[in-house]
Structure formats: C-alpha cells, structure tokens
Design a protein around this motif. Sequence first.
Motif, PDB file in Angstrom:
ATOM      1  N   LEU A  23       0.845  -1.202   0.000  1.00 56.04           N
ATOM      2  CA  LEU A  23       0.000   0.000   0.000  1.00 56.04           C
ATOM      3  C   LEU A  23       0.885   1.259   0.000  1.00 56.04           C
ATOM      4  N   ALA A  24       1.885   1.267   0.854  1.00 52.32           N
ATOM      5  CA  ALA A  24       2.785   2.430   0.938  1.00 52.32           C
ATOM      6  C   ALA A  24       3.527   2.623  -0.377  1.00 52.32           C
ATOM      7  N   LEU A  25       3.969   1.524  -0.969  1.00 51.25           N
ATOM      8  CA  LEU A  25       4.704   1.612  -2.238  1.00 51.25           C
ATOM      9  C   LEU A  25       3.828   2.201  -3.342  1.00 51.25           C
ATOM     10  N   VAL A  26       2.619   1.663  -3.487  1.00 53.26           N
ATOM     11  CA  VAL A  26       1.734   2.125  -4.564  1.00 53.26           C
ATOM     12  C   VAL A  26       1.407   3.604  -4.380  1.00 53.26           C
ATOM     13  N   ARG A  27       1.071   3.969  -3.154  1.00 50.13           N
ATOM     14  CA  ARG A  27       0.704   5.367  -2.912  1.00 50.13           C
ATOM     15  C   ARG A  27       1.875   6.297  -3.180  1.00 50.13           C
ATOM     16  N   SER A  28       3.086   5.873  -2.802  1.00 50.23           N
ATOM     17  CA  SER A  28       4.237   6.763  -2.988  1.00 50.23           C
ATOM     18  C   SER A  28       4.615   6.899  -4.462  1.00 50.23           C
ATOM     19  N   ALA A  29       4.350   5.841  -5.257  1.00 53.14           N
ATOM     20  CA  ALA A  29       4.785   5.882  -6.658  1.00 53.14           C
ATOM     21  C   ALA A  29       3.802   6.610  -7.564  1.00 53.14           C
ATOM     22  N   TYR A  30       2.499   6.514  -7.272  1.00 54.70           N
ATOM     23  CA  TYR A  30       1.505   7.041  -8.218  1.00 54.70           C
ATOM     24  C   TYR A  30       1.189   8.516  -8.023  1.00 54.70           C
ATOM     25  N   ARG A  31       1.073   8.930  -6.768  1.00 58.79           N
ATOM     26  CA  ARG A  31       0.469  10.242  -6.528  1.00 58.79           C
ATOM     27  C   ARG A  31       1.269  11.012  -5.483  1.00 58.79           C
ATOM     28  N   GLY A  32       1.023  12.304  -5.404  1.00 56.87           N
ATOM     29  CA  GLY A  32       1.601  13.111  -4.339  1.00 56.87           C
ATOM     30  C   GLY A  32       3.053  13.467  -4.586  1.00 56.87           C
ATOM     31  N   GLU A  33       3.607  14.222  -3.666  1.00 61.16           N
ATOM     32  CA  GLU A  33       4.962  14.766  -3.823  1.00 61.16           C
ATOM     33  C   GLU A  33       6.016  13.669  -3.959  1.00 61.16           C
ATOM     34  N   SER A  34       5.864  12.562  -3.174  1.00 67.28           N
ATOM     35  CA  SER A  34       6.882  11.496  -3.219  1.00 67.28           C
ATOM     36  C   SER A  34       7.022  10.939  -4.630  1.00 67.28           C
ATOM     37  N   SER A  35       5.913  10.890  -5.362  1.00 66.49           N
ATOM     38  CA  SER A  35       5.950  10.287  -6.697  1.00 66.49           C
ATOM     39  C   SER A  35       6.749  11.140  -7.686  1.00 66.49           C
ATOM     40  N   ARG A  36       6.912  12.415  -7.375  1.00 62.58           N
ATOM     41  CA  ARG A  36       7.630  13.303  -8.307  1.00 62.58           C
ATOM     42  C   ARG A  36       9.130  12.992  -8.361  1.00 62.58           C
ATOM     43  N   ALA A  37       9.618  12.156  -7.420  1.00 61.21           N
ATOM     44  CA  ALA A  37      11.015  11.716  -7.491  1.00 61.21           C
ATOM     45  C   ALA A  37      11.221  10.720  -8.624  1.00 61.21           C
ATOM     46  N   GLY A  38      10.140  10.097  -9.096  1.00 63.43           N
ATOM     47  CA  GLY A  38      10.236   9.163 -10.208  1.00 63.43           C
ATOM     48  C   GLY A  38      10.166   9.892 -11.541  1.00 63.43           C
ATOM     49  N   TRP A  39      10.290   9.143 -12.630  1.00 65.58           N
ATOM     50  CA  TRP A  39      10.303   9.801 -13.952  1.00 65.58           C
ATOM     51  C   TRP A  39       8.896   9.910 -14.541  1.00 65.58           C
ATOM     52  N   THR A  40       7.940   9.197 -13.973  1.00 72.49           N
ATOM     53  CA  THR A  40       6.568   9.313 -14.462  1.00 72.49           C
ATOM     54  C   THR A  40       5.612   9.161 -13.284  1.00 72.49           C
ATOM     55  N   THR A  41       4.590   9.986 -13.237  1.00 71.23           N
ATOM     56  CA  THR A  41       3.713  10.044 -12.071  1.00 71.23           C
ATOM     57  C   THR A  41       2.334  10.539 -12.498  1.00 71.23           C
ATOM     58  N   GLU A  42       1.352  10.267 -11.649  1.00 71.89           N
ATOM     59  CA  GLU A  42       0.018  10.803 -11.898  1.00 71.89           C
ATOM     60  C   GLU A  42      -0.257  12.017 -11.010  1.00 71.89           C
ATOM     61  N   ALA A  43       0.799  12.540 -10.355  1.00 74.52           N
ATOM     62  CA  ALA A  43       0.611  13.628  -9.376  1.00 74.52           C
ATOM     63  C   ALA A  43      -0.107  14.840  -9.978  1.00 74.52           C
ATOM     64  N   GLY A  44       0.132  15.137 -11.238  1.00 78.03           N
ATOM     65  CA  GLY A  44      -0.503  16.311 -11.836  1.00 78.03           C
ATOM     66  C   GLY A  44      -1.902  16.044 -12.354  1.00 78.03           C
ATOM     67  N   LEU A  45      -2.343  14.793 -12.258  1.00 78.96           N
ATOM     68  CA  LEU A  45      -3.632  14.406 -12.832  1.00 78.96           C
ATOM     69  C   LEU A  45      -4.678  14.069 -11.786  1.00 78.96           C
TER      70      LEU A  45
END
Length: 178
Positions: free
Chosen positions: A20-42
């Motif tokens: 749960l923590a992994l999925v939430r951190s990778a897809y959305r929110g500020e933490s996800s912006r450390a990756g190269w692709t994210t849904e944070a802006g959507l």
Amino acid sequence: MAPISLSIRKATPADLPAVLALVRSAYRGESSRAGWTTEAGLVDDQRIDETGLLAKINEPLGAVLVAEDEAGDILACCEVLKQSDTLGYFGLFAVNPLRQAGGIGRTVLTAAEEYAKQTWGIREMEMSVIWTREELIQYYIRRGYTRTEKTKPFPYAELVGGKALRDDLYFSILIKAL
Ligand SMILES: CC(C)(COP(=O)(O)OP(=O)(O)OC[C@H]1O[C@@H](n2cnc3c(N)ncnc32)[C@H](O)[C@@H]1OP(=O)(O)O)[C@@H](O)C(=O)NCCC(=O)NCCS
C-alpha cells in the motif's frame, strides 16, 4: 548502476502495508515526483485503500506480485489478472520512486508476463494507461505493447480520499501478444 538482485513472488496479506505504501508513494503526491513518471498532476487521491488491495491480493483469478531486494525490502509490485482463457490484465505497476529508471520495472513486467503465461496460459496481455501519459505509453511500446482503439472510463466516482485534477481523463488500452 550495479545490477540489482531481485526476487519476485506472489504477495500475501502480510505484505499489505508495504505494498500500500509503495503504490501510494509511486503514483500520486509529492513522493511520486522523485520518479520519472507520475500521476501527481492528474489525480490527487490515494490510488487504492486497504480493502481494495486486499481483494487484489486474495483474488482467485489473479495475483499481486512483489519484487524484493536482498534485504527483503519490497521495491516494486504489480497485479496480473486472468480475464479469459487467453487474455490477461496487467496493472498496479509501481517501483519505489527513489529506485526507478534502473531496470526494476522492466524486470517486473517481464516476470508478470511469464507468470500469466505459466499460470493461466495467457496469450495476450492488456493494460490501461491514462491517455495523457505519453512518456509511459512510449515505455510500454518499447516493451512490445501496442495502442488499441479501445478506451475505458476513468473511475471519477471511486477515487480514494481525494479528487481528480482534470475532467477529461480516460484510459487508453494497450495490448501485447505474449
Ligand atoms: C512505470 C514504472 C513502474 C517503471 O519502473 P522503472 O523501474 O522506472 O522502469 P525501468 O527502469 O524498467 O525503465 C525506465 C524507463 O524510463 C525511461 N525514462 C527514464 N527517464 C525518463 C524520462 N524523464 N522521460 C521518459 N522516459 C524516461 C528510461 O529510458 C527507461 O526506458 P527504456 O528501458 O525503454 O529505455 C515506474 O516509473 C513507476 O512506478 N511509475 C509510477 C506508477 C505508474 O505510473 N505506474 C504505471 C501505471 S500504468
């Protein structure tokens, strides 16, 4: 970067908090912006809740797969589903944003395709991607997927603890012969 040794296995309910923590951190929110692709802006929600994830882990015609490093830390996950005798579905794909772009995703995707073939005899794998995510669609095209004409509605009414940031979202369906 040194190649990483990963072991990939089917998740159990005991893995729920880590996944749960992994999925939430990778897809959305500020933490996800450390990756190269994210849904944070959507989308600004939590992507999935405990009940939804547990259902996927326990799904009789599916599996959540996790990839662990040598220390036993879960760095990546995905789900595979048997949709019919020949068609599978791949989703919930996430790599720890601090460990992305090092080949972990590629390893997990390949393992998931192999799992679906070996477990259910799946011959085609489908996935859905929000249509605006062109960099991610290109990534899947490099992995052998092709765009189809099919689309799927975005689940605006089922978001978990948040809201979408755009009202024009839907999924494009990609497919690959295994
Ligand atoms: C999609 C995801 C699972 C990929 O995992 P990963 O470990 O980064 O994947 P890999 O290391 O195998 O591949 C990284 C790719 O990104 C590409 N890449 C790196 N930086 C990039 C950038 N700024 N723009 C576009 N592509 C980029 C690399 O070229 C590489 O592709 P290639 O192997 O074809 O050259 C991961 O980014 C993630 O968790 N994203 C957030 C959740 C998500 O969007 N999931 C998918 C929903 S459909």
